[in-house]
Design an enzyme around this catalytic site. Structure first.
Site, PDB file in Angstrom:
ATOM      1  N   CYS A  13       9.715   7.495 -11.271  1.00  0.00           N
ATOM      2  CA  CYS A  13       9.254   7.034 -12.484  1.00  0.00           C
ATOM      3  C   CYS A  13       9.526   8.173 -13.512  1.00  0.00           C
ATOM      4  O   CYS A  13       9.839   9.349 -13.374  1.00  0.00           O
ATOM      5  CB  CYS A  13       7.774   6.643 -12.671  1.00  0.00           C
ATOM      6  SG  CYS A  13       6.665   7.891 -12.579  1.00  0.00           S
TER       7      CYS A  13
ATOM      8  N   LYS B 124      -2.645  -8.827  11.354  1.00  0.00           N
ATOM      9  CA  LYS B 124      -3.609  -9.736  12.168  1.00  0.00           C
ATOM     10  C   LYS B 124      -3.174  -9.638  13.646  1.00  0.00           C
ATOM     11  O   LYS B 124      -4.000  -9.884  14.366  1.00  0.00           O
ATOM     12  CB  LYS B 124      -3.901 -10.927  11.684  1.00  0.00           C
ATOM     13  CG  LYS B 124      -2.654 -12.026  11.575  1.00  0.00           C
ATOM     14  CD  LYS B 124      -3.246 -13.248  11.061  1.00  0.00           C
ATOM     15  CE  LYS B 124      -1.769 -14.206  10.823  1.00  0.00           C
ATOM     16  NZ  LYS B 124      -0.762 -13.947   9.881  1.00  0.00           N
TER      17      LYS B 124
ATOM     18  N   GLU C 245      -4.659   7.925  15.203  1.00  0.00           N
ATOM     19  CA  GLU C 245      -4.397   6.691  15.443  1.00  0.00           C
ATOM     20  C   GLU C 245      -3.552   6.547  16.575  1.00  0.00           C
ATOM     21  O   GLU C 245      -2.634   7.482  16.776  1.00  0.00           O
ATOM     22  CB  GLU C 245      -3.844   5.951  14.170  1.00  0.00           C
ATOM     23  CG  GLU C 245      -4.455   5.601  12.939  1.00  0.00           C
ATOM     24  CD  GLU C 245      -3.536   5.242  11.944  1.00  0.00           C
ATOM     25  OE1 GLU C 245      -2.426   4.233  12.199  1.00  0.00           O
ATOM     26  OE2 GLU C 245      -3.975   5.195  10.767  1.00  0.00           O
TER      27      GLU C 245
ATOM     28  N   CYS D 175       7.476  11.469 -13.042  1.00  0.00           N
ATOM     29  CA  CYS D 175       8.068  12.055 -11.885  1.00  0.00           C
ATOM     30  C   CYS D 175       9.248  12.761 -12.204  1.00  0.00           C
ATOM     31  O   CYS D 175       9.686  13.998 -11.877  1.00  0.00           O
ATOM     32  CB  CYS D 175       8.223  11.203 -10.556  1.00  0.00           C
ATOM     33  SG  CYS D 175       6.779  10.829  -9.858  1.00  0.00           S
TER      34      CYS D 175
ATOM     35  N   CYS E  91       2.117   6.125  -7.984  1.00  0.00           N
ATOM     36  CA  CYS E  91       2.999   7.258  -8.325  1.00  0.00           C
ATOM     37  C   CYS E  91       1.784   8.564  -8.153  1.00  0.00           C
ATOM     38  O   CYS E  91       0.796   8.529  -8.540  1.00  0.00           O
ATOM     39  CB  CYS E  91       3.171   7.361  -9.662  1.00  0.00           C
ATOM     40  SG  CYS E  91       3.850   8.642 -10.489  1.00  0.00           S
TER      41      CYS E  91
ATOM     42  N   GLU F 120      -1.764   8.409   5.579  1.00  0.00           N
ATOM     43  CA  GLU F 120      -0.268   8.213   5.827  1.00  0.00           C
ATOM     44  C   GLU F 120       0.470   8.643   4.457  1.00  0.00           C
ATOM     45  O   GLU F 120       1.094   7.838   3.921  1.00  0.00           O
ATOM     46  CB  GLU F 120       0.275   7.334   6.577  1.00  0.00           C
ATOM     47  CG  GLU F 120      -0.061   7.182   7.923  1.00  0.00           C
ATOM     48  CD  GLU F 120       0.428   6.223   8.834  1.00  0.00           C
ATOM     49  OE1 GLU F 120       1.213   5.258   8.142  1.00  0.00           O
ATOM     50  OE2 GLU F 120       0.564   6.372   9.969  1.00  0.00           O
TER      51      GLU F 120
ATOM     52  N   TRP G  58       4.738  -3.739  14.546  1.00  0.00           N
ATOM     53  CA  TRP G  58       5.890  -3.539  13.409  1.00  0.00           C
ATOM     54  C   TRP G  58       7.276  -3.075  14.217  1.00  0.00           C
ATOM     55  O   TRP G  58       8.122  -2.693  13.659  1.00  0.00           O
ATOM     56  CB  TRP G  58       5.467  -2.330  12.442  1.00  0.00           C
ATOM     57  CG  TRP G  58       4.674  -1.344  13.231  1.00  0.00           C
ATOM     58  CD1 TRP G  58       3.512  -1.014  13.057  1.00  0.00           C
ATOM     59  CD2 TRP G  58       5.320  -0.143  13.742  1.00  0.00           C
ATOM     60  NE1 TRP G  58       3.025   0.099  13.848  1.00  0.00           N
ATOM     61  CE2 TRP G  58       4.078   0.808  14.138  1.00  0.00           C
ATOM     62  CE3 TRP G  58       6.659   0.422  13.858  1.00  0.00           C
ATOM     63  CZ2 TRP G  58       4.543   1.932  14.927  1.00  0.00           C
ATOM     64  CZ3 TRP G  58       6.672   1.635  14.412  1.00  0.00           C
ATOM     65  CH2 TRP G  58       5.665   1.960  15.079  1.00  0.00           C
TER      66      TRP G  58
ATOM     67  N   ARG H 237       0.837  -1.316   0.060  1.00  0.00           N
ATOM     68  CA  ARG H 237       0.047  -0.142   0.122  1.00  0.00           C
ATOM     69  C   ARG H 237       0.669   1.117  -0.139  1.00  0.00           C
ATOM     70  O   ARG H 237       2.102   1.195   0.075  1.00  0.00           O
ATOM     71  CB  ARG H 237      -0.987  -0.052   1.245  1.00  0.00           C
ATOM     72  CG  ARG H 237      -0.048   0.093   2.573  1.00  0.00           C
ATOM     73  CD  ARG H 237      -0.981   0.177   3.694  1.00  0.00           C
ATOM     74  NE  ARG H 237       0.127   0.152   5.006  1.00  0.00           N
ATOM     75  CZ  ARG H 237      -0.403   0.475   6.216  1.00  0.00           C
ATOM     76  NH1 ARG H 237      -1.608   0.936   6.381  1.00  0.00           N
ATOM     77  NH2 ARG H 237       0.392   0.296   7.310  1.00  0.00           N
TER      78      ARG H 237
HETATM   79  C1  GLA Z   1      -0.333   3.280  10.287  1.00  0.00           C
HETATM   80  C2  GLA Z   1      -1.397   2.998   9.386  1.00  0.00           C
HETATM   81  C3  GLA Z   1      -2.191   2.230   9.836  1.00  0.00           C
HETATM   82  C4  GLA Z   1      -1.723   0.803  10.578  1.00  0.00           C
HETATM   83  C5  GLA Z   1      -0.925   1.140  11.630  1.00  0.00           C
HETATM   84  C6  GLA Z   1      -0.310   0.101  12.434  1.00  0.00           C
HETATM   85  O1  GLA Z   1      -0.437   4.139  11.190  1.00  0.00           O
HETATM   86  O2  GLA Z   1      -1.979   4.119   8.991  1.00  0.00           O
HETATM   87  O3  GLA Z   1      -3.012   1.617   8.765  1.00  0.00           O
HETATM   88  O4  GLA Z   1      -0.827   0.051   9.532  1.00  0.00           O
HETATM   89  O5  GLA Z   1       0.044   2.325  11.101  1.00  0.00           O
HETATM   90  O6  GLA Z   1       0.486   0.657  13.430  1.00  0.00           O
HETATM   91 ZN    ZN Z   2       6.059   8.520 -10.728  1.00  0.00          ZN
END
Ligand code: GLA
Ligand code: ZN
Length: 695
Positions: free
Chosen positions: A159, A380, A331, A162, A117, A152, A339, A113
């Site tokens: 490319c 998950k 968030e 760009c 571009c 985000e 992560w 995700r």
């Molecule tokens: C970011 C994203 C969310 C999710 C969180 C996980 O803030 O915007 O979609 O992936 O991280 O911590």
């Molecule tokens: Zn591009």
């Protein structure tokens, strides 16, 4: 919006019914649980493109219609997202130009995700088309309260589209190749450009040494991403001018200069994921020589205090982006993330405490990623309000419900403001220039940490701080700290001079006034345009190897009241006084005795110049002194123990003072990770503006 609703803080988060469309009973259950948790806002549709447009031009809004209607019936606000954060596979297959290219010029495959571009006319058209439909369909919907545009924004694309856009942006910026060659100093290594088409974005396979180019590339990526955001927001603004627009920013994320975005969003907001309960603070503040256990060193068990201080800095930055107006914690996780190198749970109390910390710094919301744990996919095992167990009888759910209750009880805080007399300057372009140059020491060249350390020295005394960039007006502050102000933009020195001349106190440090906005070194001596203010000439900078140290020795009778000695590491500047007085000198090496800390009277004000990187105890004592001298007080009259912090919001009638204990032991009458709110009659009138409460 002309919304006469009573003031309320927002509580909710990312909800993804699009992952559960074949399980209507789960969606029913979510509505039952929303009520139990005190949810009044959900962000929906963030990554729902394939559910909204399963094939090109075939749209399906039926499920979203029903979700929006149910939200409205339940009195829950929708922060409706545009889906551009993740592109559908059919689109990538049909229009490969929307796939990003890396710096090595290879094109990505579809996957992940946040990877489109941002120049591609096709992607812009597709995003505008779906956004137009969303806006047209839901503009008047009772549930719609906020547009959550994309997700985000970040990253870069190299490319061919760009590259062409970069060249045309450069043409606009410089007007002529002659001017560009001069700005980038291209005669070095015979880099002179004779044709615009010779210019390529920085690449490990090509140009990576021309710092003017690299700095402009960063500016371009920022502007082009912003341009994409403006393009995809256009239908929302046109069809639905009344609904505010927010994006979820990422704090100090180095890839974008959020100051350029701030005028185009209605509400600032960020996704905050601190590393609570780490056993060290190396990634934030701990680990530097001379930090004592009391200060929160690596072995003190105070890593949470360090993390709280760093988080406070980013909260203050986010609030400052929109002139102190209430912002949104868009968030956060109710428990753990998936992560970080180690994804610890939040200890009991920490969830409420970290949520309240955001409110205390001016947020009007506490929101989560995500509401319900996904059964599959990459996240998950990321914390969520509703666990895979599927019911409310979990520790996390109960803590979230506590937050819901707590926020409801203090709903009158919404719309109130934080007022600060201290500013810690954090400037993205300056960061880009510092990160980009070759020279001196690399290992300890951490600009963000330098800003956080200074901020922390005020935070630990519960002194309110804003975090502006260098282009703001400083007139309403009493103290301005501009750590490592390496790149000085036109006008900055003049505004700082006016601020100090009128009686302000300014703290500058080594690395100041070295390059102009184009990244060319100032001639005639550093700190360039800040030299008159500092009252000194910085002739040389001696970086130290890791482990090497010097000492800062205060001079007898110095007005700051410094005593003993303070450890120095990493950077030592050698300065000549030109009106400033020395307050402390180096203790060691061949420059022992030369000034290490100076003070200069300028007009009615004072400029302190710290020539070396010292242990944070020095920053603490210096900030204590300048606050006394400048008449800046803590928001709480009593001295609080280490790790206990107070922050104040005010609506002009009532002062809301939040007292928060970030220690894993009880302190100041609060349990471990405990907090409380004190209400007092407002100390003085504030520019409260409840009409601006969101959304
Ligand atoms: C970011 C994203 C969310 C999710 C969180 C996980 O803030 O915007 O979609 O992936 O991280 O911590
Ligand atoms: Zn591009």
């Amino acid at each position: 919006m002309a919304n006469p609703a009573p003031r309320a803080l927002l509580h909710g988060g990312d909800w993804n019914p699009d992952q559960w469309l074949d399980r209507p009973e789960v969606i029913d259950e979510d509505f039952r649980l929303f009520e139990l948790a005190g949810v009044n806002i959900v962000a929906i549709g963030i990554f729902a493109w394939t559910r909204l447009e399963p094939e090109e031009g075939r749209y399906d809004f039926s499920w979203l219609d029903s979700i929006m209607d149910r939200l409205a019936a339940a009195g829950i606000k929708a922060a409706l997202a545009t889906p551009s954060g993740a592109k559908p596979a059919w689109m990538a297959r049909k229009y490969p130009e929307i796939l990003r290219c890396g710096p090595d010029r290879t094109r990505d495959f579809q996957g992940g995700r946040h990877n489109h571009c941002y120049t591609s006319p096709v992607y812009r058209r597709k995003a505008a088309e779906i956004n137009e439909r969303l806006a047209g369909r839901y503009a008047k919907h009772d549930a719609l309260s906020l547009w959550h545009v994309s997700n985000e924004y970040g990253g870069e694309c190299h490319c061919p589209l760009c590259q062409a856009a970069f060249r045309s942006w450069l043409k606009d910026r410089y007007g002529s190749l002659e001017a560009l060659n001069a700005a980038w100093w291209t005669d070095f290594w015979s880099h002179r450009y004779g044709n615009w088409d010779e210019i390529e974005s920085p690449s490990p396979r090509g140009e990576s040494s021309l710092q003017g180019l690299s700095l402009d590339w960063r500016r371009f990526v920022d502007r082009q991403s912003l341009d994409f955001f403006l393009a995809e927001s256009e239908p929302l603004r046109r069809l639905n001018p009344g609904t505010p627009i927010a994006i979820n920013m990422m704090g100090t994320y180095p890839g974008l200069d959020y100051w350029n975005w701030a005028p185009h969003v209605d509400v600032a907001g960020w996704d905050s994921y601190p590393r609570w309960h780490a056993n060290h603070g190396n990634e934030t503040l701990g680990g530097e020589p001379g930090r004592t256990a009391e200060d929160g060193g690596p072995s003190s068990g105070m890593a949470d205090v360090d993390e709280a201080a760093r988080t406070a800095f980013v909260h203050d930055l986010t609030r400052s982006l929109k002139e102190g107006r209430p912002w949104m914690l868009i968030e956060s996780t109710p428990s753990q993330v998936n992560w970080q190198p180690v994804n610890r749970l939040k200890a009991p109390g920490m969830h409420l405490l970290s949520s309240i910390q955001a409110i205390a710094h001016g947020s009007d919301s506490v929101m989560y990623f995500q509401w319900r744990k996904s059964r599959g996919g990459p996240e998950k095992f990321h914390g969520a309000v509703v666990d895979h167990a599927g019911h409310e009888n979990t520790r996390t759910f109960q803590e979230v419900a506590d937050v819901g209750r707590g926020l409801r009880e203090i709903g009158d805080v919404a719309g109130s403001r934080v007022e600060a007399e201290v500013a810690i300057v954090y400037d993205w372009e300056n960061r880009w220039a510092i990160d980009g140059f070759y020279g001196f020491g690399k290992a300890e060249r951490n600009y963000e940490r330098a800003c956080v350390e200074f901020h922390r020295s005020f935070w630990r005394r519960s002194i309110a701080c804003d975090v502006p960039n260098q282009s703001q007006d400083f007139g309403h502050y009493k103290v301005v700290v501009a750590p490592w102000l390496h790149l000085v933009k036109p006008g900055t020195a003049e505004r700082l001079e006016a601020f100090v001349a009128e009686g302000g106190t300014l703290i500058l440090t080594f690395f100041s006034g070295m390059v102009d906005q184009g990244d060319l070194c100032f001639e005639g001596g550093f700190p360039g345009p800040l030299r008159r203010l500092a009252g000194l000439w910085s002739e040389e900078l001696d970086p130290l190897w890791p482990g090497q140290t010097n000492r800062l020795l205060p001079l007898a009778g110095n007005p700051v009241g410094l005593r003993g000695e303070y450890a120095i590491d990493s950077f030592c500047e050698l300065v000549h006084l030109e009106g400033a007085e020395a307050l402390a000198s180096y203790g060691d090496d061949w420059y022992a005795g030369r000034p290490a800390l100076t003070r200069h009277r300028f007009g009615k004000g004072l400029v302190y110049y710290l020539a070396a990187r010292t242990e944070t105890r020095l920053l603490d004592e210096l900030s204590d002194h300048v606050c006394r001298e400048a008449g800046v007080g803590s928001v709480w009259p009593e001295v609080l123990p280490p790790g206990v912090n107070a922050q104040k919001r005010s609506d002009g009638t009532t002062d809301f003072i939040f007292i928060m204990n970030f220690n894993r032991e009880g302190a100041a009458g609060l349990p471990p990770y405990g907090q409380r709110l004190e209400r007092r009659p407002a100390a003085r009138s504030q520019n409260a503006d409840p009409a601006r409460h969101i959304p």
